[in-house]
Design an enzyme around this catalytic site. Structure first.
Site, PDB file in Angstrom:
ATOM      1  CG  ASP A  57      -2.766  13.834  -6.491  1.00  0.00           C
ATOM      2  OD1 ASP A  57      -1.778  14.090  -5.774  1.00  0.00           O
ATOM      3  OD2 ASP A  57      -3.295  12.708  -6.537  1.00  0.00           O
ATOM      4  CD  GLU A 106       2.203  13.491   7.517  1.00  0.00           C
ATOM      5  OE1 GLU A 106       2.542  13.516   8.711  1.00  0.00           O
ATOM      6  OE2 GLU A 106       2.751  14.181   6.640  1.00  0.00           O
ATOM      7  CB  CYS A 107      -4.386  11.676   5.847  1.00  0.00           C
ATOM      8  SG  CYS A 107      -5.955  12.507   6.180  1.00  0.00           S
ATOM      9  CB  THR A 134     -11.541  17.460  -2.513  1.00  0.00           C
ATOM     10  OG1 THR A 134     -10.182  17.421  -2.122  1.00  0.00           O
ATOM     11  CG2 THR A 134     -11.778  16.441  -3.631  1.00  0.00           C
ATOM     12  NE  ARG A 176      -1.628  12.062  -3.587  1.00  0.00           N
ATOM     13  CZ  ARG A 176      -2.573  11.151  -3.390  1.00  0.00           C
ATOM     14  NH1 ARG A 176      -2.531  10.370  -2.329  1.00  0.00           N
ATOM     15  NH2 ARG A 176      -3.566  11.014  -4.265  1.00  0.00           N
ATOM     16  N   GLY A 198      -2.320  16.189   2.319  1.00  0.00           N
ATOM     17  CA  GLY A 198      -3.270  16.947   1.517  1.00  0.00           C
ATOM     18  C   GLY A 198      -3.035  16.832   0.025  1.00  0.00           C
ATOM     19  NE  ARG A 230      -3.352   2.922   1.094  1.00  0.00           N
ATOM     20  CZ  ARG A 230      -4.171   3.609   0.331  1.00  0.00           C
ATOM     21  NH1 ARG A 230      -4.464   3.160  -0.888  1.00  0.00           N
ATOM     22  NH2 ARG A 230      -4.722   4.730   0.731  1.00  0.00           N
ATOM     23  CE  LYS A 240      -1.786   6.478  -3.712  1.00  0.00           C
ATOM     24  NZ  LYS A 240      -2.348   5.977  -2.427  1.00  0.00           N
TER      25      LYS A 240
END
Length: 205
Positions: free
Chosen positions: A130, A57-58, A118, A132, A97, A53, A158
């Site tokens: 996004d 972080e959240c 969002t 990331r 975030g 997985r 991902k």
């Protein structure tokens, strides 16, 4: 989706007993100082398909038990799945975030409370939906001798990112967990605007 300018290094590892089982926590750091960790459970051969997985972080969901997202629920389920399988890895990336940081995430929450979704909230603050990146995953998985993975995710970005890095994604396992009345709209937005592969019946009104 990925970048090559940032460098990462392994720092140390230690036992990490948890309510789900005893993991080993592996610490990694970027040249910028950003820290990431991997949790490994059990053992495997280099040729094995390892369930993993990638979890960003959240703080609100993972540590403060917020129900306005599904992050904490998915973190818990991923750890349970890994233990039930007998081995696996959870990569915990410090990119709160969807990459905008904790304070900006709270600012985005405020905008969502006023009616934005969002994606609209992030873009209103001047960010992409996004931000990331996943290039650090290659070093982390190589260090753990993981080369073939079953990826627990609903996010196709991902899967594509790992394949771009040369990691063999053998299969994707959905992680539909933690859908609440507080986050149904959020999950619907991720599905419709960000391409996340949730089963639509899970968040019907």
């Amino acid at each position: 989706m990925t970048s090559t300018s940032q460098q990462y290094r392994f720092v140390s590892a230690a036992k990490l007993p948890t309510r789900k089982g005893e993991f080993t926590i592996h610490a990694f750091v970027e040249d910028s100082g950003t820290e990431h960790v991997a949790l490994s459970y059990g053992s495997w051969q280099p040729s094995d398909v390892v369930p993993i997985r990638i979890h960003s972080e959240c703080l609100t969901g993972d540590a403060l038990f917020s129900t306005r997202c599904d992050c904490g629920f998915q973190l818990e389920r991923a750890m349970e799945n890994i233990v039930a399988h007998g081995y696996g890895v959870l990569l915990y990336l410090r990119q709160e975030g969807r990459g905008i940081g904790l304070i900006n995430k709270i600012r985005a929450y405020h905008l969502q409370d006023s009616g934005m979704d969002t994606v609209e909230a992030n873009e209103h603050l001047g960010f992409d939906a996004d931000l990331r990146t996943y290039d650090m995953c290659k070093l982390m998985l190589d260090k753990l001798d993981v080369h073939n993975v079953e990826l627990m995710t609903n996010n196709p970005r991902k899967t594509a990112a790992l394949k771009d890095l040369g990691i063999n994604v053998v299969s994707r396992k959905p992680i539909d967990h933690g859908i609440t009345n507080d986050n149904k709209h959020y999950i619907r937005t991720k599905t419709e605007k960000l391409g996340h592969a949730f089963d639509p019946h899970l968040f019907k009104d």
